[in-house]
Design a protein around this motif. Sequence first.
Motif, PDB file in Angstrom:
ATOM      1  N   ALA A  39     -12.085   0.294  15.129  1.00  0.00           N
ATOM      2  CA  ALA A  39     -11.333  -0.334  16.334  1.00  0.00           C
ATOM      3  C   ALA A  39      -9.943  -0.951  15.951  1.00  0.00           C
ATOM      4  N   PRO A  40      -8.840  -1.110  16.765  1.00  0.00           N
ATOM      5  CA  PRO A  40      -7.761  -1.879  16.389  1.00  0.00           C
ATOM      6  C   PRO A  40      -7.948  -3.365  16.270  1.00  0.00           C
ATOM      7  N   MET A  41      -7.384  -3.851  15.173  1.00  0.00           N
ATOM      8  CA  MET A  41      -7.649  -5.234  14.743  1.00  0.00           C
ATOM      9  C   MET A  41      -6.145  -5.941  14.714  1.00  0.00           C
ATOM     10  N   ASP A  42      -6.260  -7.402  14.790  1.00  0.00           N
ATOM     11  CA  ASP A  42      -4.898  -7.965  14.646  1.00  0.00           C
ATOM     12  C   ASP A  42      -4.210  -7.752  13.503  1.00  0.00           C
ATOM     13  N   ALA A  43      -3.173  -7.396  13.224  1.00  0.00           N
ATOM     14  CA  ALA A  43      -2.255  -6.990  12.111  1.00  0.00           C
ATOM     15  C   ALA A  43      -2.221  -8.542  11.330  1.00  0.00           C
ATOM     16  N   SER A  44      -2.271  -9.638  11.989  1.00  0.00           N
ATOM     17  CA  SER A  44      -2.333 -10.865  11.167  1.00  0.00           C
ATOM     18  C   SER A  44      -3.449 -10.888  10.422  1.00  0.00           C
ATOM     19  N   LYS A  45      -4.672 -10.077  10.697  1.00  0.00           N
ATOM     20  CA  LYS A  45      -5.608 -10.499   9.774  1.00  0.00           C
ATOM     21  C   LYS A  45      -5.695  -9.459   8.456  1.00  0.00           C
ATOM     22  N   VAL A  46      -4.595  -8.744   8.168  1.00  0.00           N
ATOM     23  CA  VAL A  46      -4.660  -7.846   6.869  1.00  0.00           C
ATOM     24  C   VAL A  46      -3.417  -8.174   6.227  1.00  0.00           C
ATOM     25  N   MET A  47      -3.426  -8.062   4.909  1.00  0.00           N
ATOM     26  CA  MET A  47      -2.264  -8.499   4.197  1.00  0.00           C
ATOM     27  C   MET A  47      -2.201  -7.042   3.135  1.00  0.00           C
ATOM     28  N   LEU A  48      -0.824  -6.601   3.065  1.00  0.00           N
ATOM     29  CA  LEU A  48      -0.510  -5.329   2.220  1.00  0.00           C
ATOM     30  C   LEU A  48      -0.789  -5.686   0.938  1.00  0.00           C
ATOM     31  N   CYS A 102       1.385  -3.898  -8.010  1.00  0.00           N
ATOM     32  CA  CYS A 102       0.487  -4.756  -8.948  1.00  0.00           C
ATOM     33  C   CYS A 102      -0.745  -4.749  -8.373  1.00  0.00           C
ATOM     34  N   ASP A 103      -1.054  -3.880  -7.279  1.00  0.00           N
ATOM     35  CA  ASP A 103      -2.396  -3.779  -6.887  1.00  0.00           C
ATOM     36  C   ASP A 103      -3.123  -5.236  -6.216  1.00  0.00           C
ATOM     37  N   GLN A 104      -2.286  -5.858  -5.754  1.00  0.00           N
ATOM     38  CA  GLN A 104      -2.593  -7.290  -5.204  1.00  0.00           C
ATOM     39  C   GLN A 104      -2.403  -7.355  -3.853  1.00  0.00           C
ATOM     40  N   PRO A 105      -3.178  -8.166  -2.940  1.00  0.00           N
ATOM     41  CA  PRO A 105      -2.702  -8.350  -1.805  1.00  0.00           C
ATOM     42  C   PRO A 105      -1.409  -9.538  -1.973  1.00  0.00           C
ATOM     43  N   SER A 106      -0.481  -9.088  -1.460  1.00  0.00           N
ATOM     44  CA  SER A 106       1.000  -9.537  -1.637  1.00  0.00           C
ATOM     45  C   SER A 106       1.682  -9.917  -0.255  1.00  0.00           C
ATOM     46  N   ARG A 107       2.545 -11.173  -0.235  1.00  0.00           N
ATOM     47  CA  ARG A 107       3.396 -11.286   0.573  1.00  0.00           C
ATOM     48  C   ARG A 107       4.771 -10.533   0.325  1.00  0.00           C
ATOM     49  N   ILE A 150      10.053  -5.697  -0.190  1.00  0.00           N
ATOM     50  CA  ILE A 150       9.705  -6.020  -1.691  1.00  0.00           C
ATOM     51  C   ILE A 150       8.730  -7.008  -1.889  1.00  0.00           C
ATOM     52  N   CYS A 151       7.678  -6.863  -3.035  1.00  0.00           N
ATOM     53  CA  CYS A 151       6.582  -7.591  -3.053  1.00  0.00           C
ATOM     54  C   CYS A 151       6.986  -8.717  -3.844  1.00  0.00           C
ATOM     55  N   LYS A 152       6.591 -10.159  -3.141  1.00  0.00           N
ATOM     56  CA  LYS A 152       7.027 -11.384  -3.703  1.00  0.00           C
ATOM     57  C   LYS A 152       6.058 -11.509  -5.080  1.00  0.00           C
ATOM     58  N   ARG A 153       5.178 -10.862  -5.249  1.00  0.00           N
ATOM     59  CA  ARG A 153       4.524 -11.146  -6.564  1.00  0.00           C
ATOM     60  C   ARG A 153       5.055 -10.494  -7.661  1.00  0.00           C
ATOM     61  N   CYS A 154       5.473  -9.169  -7.710  1.00  0.00           N
ATOM     62  CA  CYS A 154       5.977  -8.644  -8.830  1.00  0.00           C
ATOM     63  C   CYS A 154       7.468  -7.994  -8.704  1.00  0.00           C
ATOM     64  N   GLU A 155       8.040  -8.295  -7.255  1.00  0.00           N
ATOM     65  CA  GLU A 155       9.316  -8.201  -7.214  1.00  0.00           C
ATOM     66  C   GLU A 155       9.732  -6.532  -7.293  1.00  0.00           C
ATOM     67  N   LYS A 156       8.916  -5.826  -6.950  1.00  0.00           N
ATOM     68  CA  LYS A 156       9.001  -4.367  -6.992  1.00  0.00           C
ATOM     69  C   LYS A 156       8.930  -3.991  -5.568  1.00  0.00           C
ATOM     70  N   HIS A 214       4.040  -6.177   9.894  1.00  0.00           N
ATOM     71  CA  HIS A 214       4.706  -6.115   8.654  1.00  0.00           C
ATOM     72  C   HIS A 214       3.766  -4.924   7.582  1.00  0.00           C
ATOM     73  N   VAL A 215       3.014  -4.265   8.289  1.00  0.00           N
ATOM     74  CA  VAL A 215       2.478  -3.111   7.554  1.00  0.00           C
ATOM     75  C   VAL A 215       2.773  -1.719   8.511  1.00  0.00           C
ATOM     76  N   LYS A 216       2.695  -0.712   8.035  1.00  0.00           N
ATOM     77  CA  LYS A 216       2.569   0.600   8.511  1.00  0.00           C
ATOM     78  C   LYS A 216       1.672   1.652   7.881  1.00  0.00           C
ATOM     79  N   LYS A 217       1.672   2.748   8.846  1.00  0.00           N
ATOM     80  CA  LYS A 217       0.757   3.641   8.419  1.00  0.00           C
ATOM     81  C   LYS A 217       0.839   4.328   7.059  1.00  0.00           C
ATOM     82  N   GLY A 218      -0.071   4.289   6.420  1.00  0.00           N
ATOM     83  CA  GLY A 218      -0.478   4.622   4.941  1.00  0.00           C
ATOM     84  C   GLY A 218      -0.434   3.511   4.072  1.00  0.00           C
ATOM     85  N   ASP A 219      -0.339   2.523   4.609  1.00  0.00           N
ATOM     86  CA  ASP A 219      -0.333   1.156   3.659  1.00  0.00           C
ATOM     87  C   ASP A 219      -1.729   1.009   3.294  1.00  0.00           C
TER      88      ASP A 219
END
Length: 106
Positions: free
Chosen positions: A65-74, A79-84, A97-103, A6-11
């Motif tokens: 070191a690598p970590m599980d992607a499920s442990k991080v949130m974009l 809106c500068d918030q961890p968002s689904r 699309i950010c579910k919080r601010c719809e952007k 759910h995330v990519k390089k640079g996020d």
Amino acid sequence: MANKVHVKKGDRVYVLTGEERGKSGKILRVIPKQNRVIVDGINLMKKHTRPTATNTQGGIIESPAPMDASKVMLICPSCDQPSRIRRERGANGVVRICKRCEKPID
Ligand SMILES: [Zn+2]
């Protein structure tokens, strides 16, 4: 089919669990096959190195070191918030699309 991370390089991401919960960092690398990510400054492991031209002392360096992607949130850049996020097919392909601010994130 490969896992869709759910995330990519640079996020910028927020750490959800573990000792470093609450910290944030930038994704340096995504390893889709293992559903893992490497985040700058998070999950640092000490590595012993031999002296090199740039590090004449050798010794111990810390690198993430690598970590599980499920442990991080974009962290949404708008809106500068961890968002689904959700994915939507737009004119230029799939956008997140950010579910919080719809952007759109991408
Ligand atoms: Zn947002």
